[in-house]
Design a protein around this motif. Structure first.
Motif, PDB file in Angstrom:
ATOM      1  N   GLY B  46      42.017  31.112  40.301  1.00 40.82           N
ATOM      2  CA  GLY B  46      41.150  32.193  40.374  1.00 40.82           C
ATOM      3  C   GLY B  46      39.972  31.449  39.646  1.00 40.82           C
ATOM      4  N   THR B  47      38.783  31.996  39.912  1.00 44.12           N
ATOM      5  CA  THR B  47      37.686  31.758  39.177  1.00 44.12           C
ATOM      6  C   THR B  47      36.972  33.000  38.305  1.00 44.12           C
ATOM      7  OG1 THR B  47      36.203  32.050  41.146  1.00 44.12           O
ATOM      8  CG2 THR B  47      37.031  29.844  40.827  1.00 44.12           C
ATOM      9  N   TYR B  48      36.040  32.800  37.464  1.00 44.53           N
ATOM     10  CA  TYR B  48      35.583  33.860  36.568  1.00 44.53           C
ATOM     11  C   TYR B  48      34.197  33.989  37.105  1.00 44.53           C
ATOM     12  CZ  TYR B  48      39.922  33.739  34.360  1.00 44.53           C
ATOM     13  OH  TYR B  48      41.438  33.814  34.280  1.00 44.53           O
ATOM     14  N   ARG B  49      33.817  34.948  37.851  1.00 46.97           N
ATOM     15  CA  ARG B  49      32.341  34.999  38.255  1.00 46.97           C
ATOM     16  C   ARG B  49      31.403  35.761  37.581  1.00 46.97           C
ATOM     17  NH1 ARG B  49      32.895  35.030  44.771  1.00 46.97           N
ATOM     18  NH2 ARG B  49      34.579  36.780  44.058  1.00 46.97           N
ATOM     19  N   VAL B  87      42.225  37.723  32.173  1.00 53.13           N
ATOM     20  CA  VAL B  87      42.468  36.279  32.528  1.00 53.13           C
ATOM     21  C   VAL B  87      43.210  36.615  33.985  1.00 53.13           C
ATOM     22  CG1 VAL B  87      44.341  34.764  32.344  1.00 53.13           C
ATOM     23  CG2 VAL B  87      43.142  35.527  30.496  1.00 53.13           C
ATOM     24  N   GLN B  88      44.049  37.770  33.988  1.00 50.12           N
ATOM     25  CA  GLN B  88      44.715  37.896  35.377  1.00 50.12           C
ATOM     26  C   GLN B  88      43.755  38.492  36.584  1.00 50.12           C
ATOM     27  OE1 GLN B  88      47.773  40.768  34.878  1.00 50.12           O
ATOM     28  NE2 GLN B  88      48.657  40.513  37.135  1.00 50.12           N
ATOM     29  N   THR B  89      42.919  39.113  36.279  1.00 50.78           N
ATOM     30  CA  THR B  89      42.101  39.443  37.597  1.00 50.78           C
ATOM     31  C   THR B  89      40.728  38.936  37.709  1.00 50.78           C
ATOM     32  OG1 THR B  89      40.872  41.408  36.318  1.00 50.78           O
ATOM     33  CG2 THR B  89      43.284  41.889  37.470  1.00 50.78           C
ATOM     34  N   GLY B  90      40.247  38.461  36.660  1.00 51.38           N
ATOM     35  CA  GLY B  90      39.208  37.624  36.411  1.00 51.38           C
ATOM     36  C   GLY B  90      37.839  38.878  36.389  1.00 51.38           C
TER      37      GLY B  90
END
Lengths: 302, 332
Positions: B46-49, B87-90
């Motif tokens: 995933g990416t953290y937007r 961390v898990q869901t962003g």
């Protein structure tokens, strides 16, 4: 293992046509015995017996024997849980064709550094060479050793010129001195236009001309060395060739871009006999895991 | 070994970090989205937007609610914020606002505190902020427990010392400083003679925190004792060092760097020396180099199990290397 069991009459074209749009898979499943799987037994041996048609419509029995091995890996509970996490952010609607993660096709090795450089030349050898150079410098009154930078005779070679930084200045003053000798047309534009070295005022003076001559002379007895290891320095080459006699010049060609050695070098001997001996002894000589090729540097007149 | 190439970032990489279990790899780049990858096969998780500027640094909790749970991510960005993420869901949980770009972030042991450094900007000098991290994101506040000021120029890295008693900082002034994390007093400074001569670009702590490695643009990396700040070893290389890391398994240190990015196009690709160089930690002997990047290496990280490492370059690629079995039997 493939065995022909028995000959089956070729199915008639009409039969095939009747069979739901000619579904070959379906037909095969009706005509062939089912696939058997035996094992895996206590040794992990598994047999798979399959039947199929070959090109000549004969039934082939194919037995595949394989060993099944169970490999246990301990995976952390938390790691396992994280494995099943849903994707988020930009990773959610990722194109299948995006191929963000690619395994390199190139096999990359941990490149070990090359063997450490050879031992530096000992003081004695350099002294020897220096002495040889000195004797060469003042041999029978004729000065062979002339620095092209500062024009000093018998003191040092051009490459070792201590006045390198001052060279431009010295040259400028040189041209100024010589200008009266030069043609009047060139004197006016001396500093602004390019004049080939041969036409410059300084070049007319006998001393510089003499140095050109000696330079040509120095290029005599040149030996070209190919296939030198990249690590070999000019000092190494000097060590290697110095045993045959005094040298006037040792030079290794370098790649202009990287500064790495190109594996080609030139060595000039003072005496021709030494050069001949060096070529005889060192051509085909194994040096740093490579075989040296030693030959005359240029096509010689004789 | 066949490295796994991960092309998720559009811009040069700035930082790489594994979580404690070594199954997730976090990457930061000058594009605005920190990314998390599975560290075994390189698949993007995933990416953290939410950031609006280059992301300089990140850290992952290792004992947030339970032991080794990798729950929270903190990132520091040039958009003058540091953000806390799930961390898990962003999901973005909290934003620390500053008046200048945030350069470095580091969670303390126990994940109850975090140290964030900010760059000098306009009239502001650089500073080191210590923030308390709440277990419940709704109780999180942006107040600083402690603010340390003093060093000139950018502070490129600040990390916690042993038992969270000290904060170790280094940066553009080439001096390593150890601060008391309670009182904010400056305890130790590296001396000019033995220390680095140019900007310190990176700092990596050993797995047990007893010593740390710094890399500098003066083309060397130095190993220091975390408590006494005595210089233990110096690794000399032939190019500026942008990133350093240490193997948790073997006595190896890895240095990454290369010529300045602005000079890359003007010289031959072989002249750049964009390799990750392995050195023996004790004997200082060079073990080898791993090639592959098309630009300087900006980030290096070793998997906590010591069996793989990843490098991030100016070229925007993360290269994940799983070592061949031969690597573990190298003799020098």
């Amino acid at each position: 293992m493939a065995t022909t069991l028995d000959l089956l009459p070729k199915p008639r074209w009409s039969d095939v046509a009747d069979d739901d749009d000619g579904n070959v898979e379906d037909l095969n499943s009706r005509l062939l015995p089912p696939t058997e799987v035996i094992g895996p037994d206590e040794n992990g041996i598994k047999r798979v017996i399959e039947y199929k048609f070959n090109d000549e419509r004969k039934i082939i029995k194919v037995t595949t024997v394989s060993r099944v091995k169970k490999i246990k890996t301990v995976v952390n509970k938390r790691v396992l849980e994280r494995r099943s996490w849903a994707k988020f952010g930009d990773a959610v609607n990722e194109d299948v064709g995006a191929r963000l993660t690619v395994t390199s096709t190139e096999d990359i090795l941990l490149e070990r550094p090359k063997a450490p450089a050879l031992v530096l030349p000992k003081g004695s050898t350099t002294e020897e060479i220096k002495a040889a150079g000195d004797s060469l410098g003042q041999k029978g009154g004729a000065t062979l050793m002339v620095c092209r930078n500062c024009g000093k005779k018998g003191d040092h070679w051009t490459a070792r010129c201590p006045y390198k930084d001052l060279a431009a200045q010295a040259e400028a003053s040189n041209t100024n001195d010589a200008n009266p000798n030069a043609a009047p047309s060139s004197s006016g534009t001396a500093m602004t236009t390019y004049i080939p070295p041969s036409k410059r005022g300084g070049a007319l003076s006998s001393s510089i001309k003499g140095s050109d001559m000696t330079r040509m002379h120095n290029n005599e007895n040149g030996v070209k060395v190919r296939n030198i290891s990249e690590d070999a320095s000019e000092a190494d080459l000097r060590d290697l060739f110095g045993v045959f006699g005094p040298l006037t010049r040792v030079h290794i060609l370098c790649d202009r871009k990287t500064g790495c050695s190109r594996g080609i070098g030139f060595v000039n001997f003072v005496k021709k006999e030494d050069a001949v001996r060096a070529i005889q002894k060192l051509d085909g000589y194994g040096y740093d895991s490579l075989i040296l090729r030693v030959e005359w540097a240029a096509s010689r007149p004789n | 070994m066949r490295p796994i190439l991960m092309k998720g970032h559009e811009r040069p990489l700035t930082y790489l970090k594994y979580n404690k279990d070594g199954d997730l790899l976090f990457s930061c780049a000058k594009d605005h989205n920190p990314t998390v990858w599975f560290a075994d096969n390189g698949e993007r998780l995933g990416t953290y937007r939410g950031h609006n500027g280059a992301v300089w640094c990140c850290d992952i909790t290792s004992k947030f609610l339970s032991l080794r749970d990798s729950m929270r991510l903190i990132t520091g960005s040039a958009d003058q914020t540091a953000k806390l993420w799930n961390v898990q869901t962003g999901a973005q949980l909290f934003t620390f606002n500053f008046d200048s770009p945030a350069r470095s972030v580091d969670f303390a042991v126990g994940d109850k505190l975090a140290v964030i450094t900010t760059d000098p900007f306009m009239e502001l000098t650089s500073a080191i902020h210590v923030k308390r991290i709440s277990r419940d994101p709704s109780e999180q506040t942006g107040e600083s427990v402690l603010i340390l000021k003093g060093p000139q120029g950018r502070i490129n890295r600040a990390v916690w010392g042993p038992l969270n008693k000290t904060i170790i900082s280094c940066g553009e002034d080439a001096i390593i400083r150890i601060w008391d994390s309670e009182t904010g007093k400056l305890l130790k400074e590296s001396d000019k003679e033995s220390g680095h001569k140019k900007t310190i670009t990176s700092l990596a702590k050993a797995a047990d925190g007893s010593h740390f490695l710094t890399g500098s643009l003066d083309k060397s990396a130095k190993l220091w004792d975390s408590r006494t700040l005595t210089l233990i070893k110096t690794y000399v290389t032939e190019r500026p060092v942008n990133a350093v890391t240490m193997s948790p398994l073997l006595d190896h240190v890895v240095l990454g760097g290369g010529q300045d990015a602005s000079a890359v196009t003007t010289t031959d690709h072989r002249a750049g020396k964009f390799e990750a160089k392995f050195y023996d930690k004790i004997l200082l002997e060079e073990i080898g180099g791993v090639k592959g990047h098309f630009g300087p290496i900006n980030a290096l990280a070793f998997n906590p199990d010591g069996k793989s490492f990843s490098s991030g370059g100016e070229d925007g690629y993360v290269r994940l290397h799983h070592f061949d079995p031969e690597y573990f039997n190298i003799k020098i």
